[in-house]
Design an enzyme around this catalytic site. Sequence first.
Site, short mmCIF file in Angstrom:
data_model
loop_
_atom_site.label_atom_id
_atom_site.label_comp_id
_atom_site.label_asym_id
_atom_site.label_seq_id
_atom_site.Cartn_x
_atom_site.Cartn_y
_atom_site.Cartn_z
N CYS A 120 0.86 -1.19 0.00
CA CYS A 120 0.00 0.00 0.00
C CYS A 120 0.90 1.25 0.00
CB CYS A 120 -0.94 -0.06 1.19
SG CYS A 120 -2.12 1.30 1.35
N ASP A 168 -9.33 -2.61 -7.15
CA ASP A 168 -8.61 -1.66 -6.31
C ASP A 168 -9.07 -0.25 -6.67
OD1 ASP A 168 -6.72 -0.06 -4.96
OD2 ASP A 168 -5.16 -1.60 -5.17
N HIS A 200 -7.54 -4.49 -2.75
CA HIS A 200 -6.40 -3.78 -2.17
C HIS A 200 -6.14 -4.29 -0.75
CE1 HIS A 200 -3.79 -0.14 -1.98
NE2 HIS A 200 -4.01 -0.25 -0.69
#
Length: 231
Positions: A120, A168, A200
Amino acid sequence: MADIRTEMVDFKTNGSTTPGYLARPEGVGPFPGVIVIQEWWGLNDNIKDIANRFAREGFAAFAPDLYHGDVAGNNEPDVAQKKMMALDMPRASHELVKAAEHLEAQPYIAGRGIGAVGFCMGGGLAMTLATDTPLIRAVAPFYGMSPSPIDKVQNLQGPIFAVYAEHDDWIGPPVREKLQQALTEHGKQHEIKVYPGTSHGFFNDTRADVHDRAASQDAWQNVLKLFRANL
């Protein structure tokens, strides 16, 4: 798998010190080194566990604490987002370079170069780190933003294995397509893999809402293959 030792370590940076979590196999080495970069939650148990997993596979893994002690819980995305937005990214990038220099200088490191992996927020920082220092010889970003400007990828010193989720809302097709184009234009060895049906954060096994076991296992084996071949 190897027995490991773990500890918190301070390293010098920005005229002060930054803490980090070190996990490495028992013994004198030498071992290949890996920088593990946190998600927006902070240096939590999940990131420490990933470092431990690398150590059990024979790597010395160092996870810098970019929030300097602050951690948000998995049920606090608003808190995590505020922490990420408040993070001084140039300072964080400098701390990561210093972390790589600190790790590379240790007597138990093999000396062939350091790997970087991040998730991330940490995925983007891992790519930036790999363009900021020649010490990084292989990088595996998970669903992260690309370096800015994108042409910084010309500084990469080794291959990249970039991991993305199919679903995502933040890091979608335009991000990965632009990265692939830049990597191709600059002749960089790369693999970009989009895992079908994933969201995600799917590698985080402490988040039942997004974790995908099969995709995580495949990505993990690919990252180990990348680092073993280049570090």
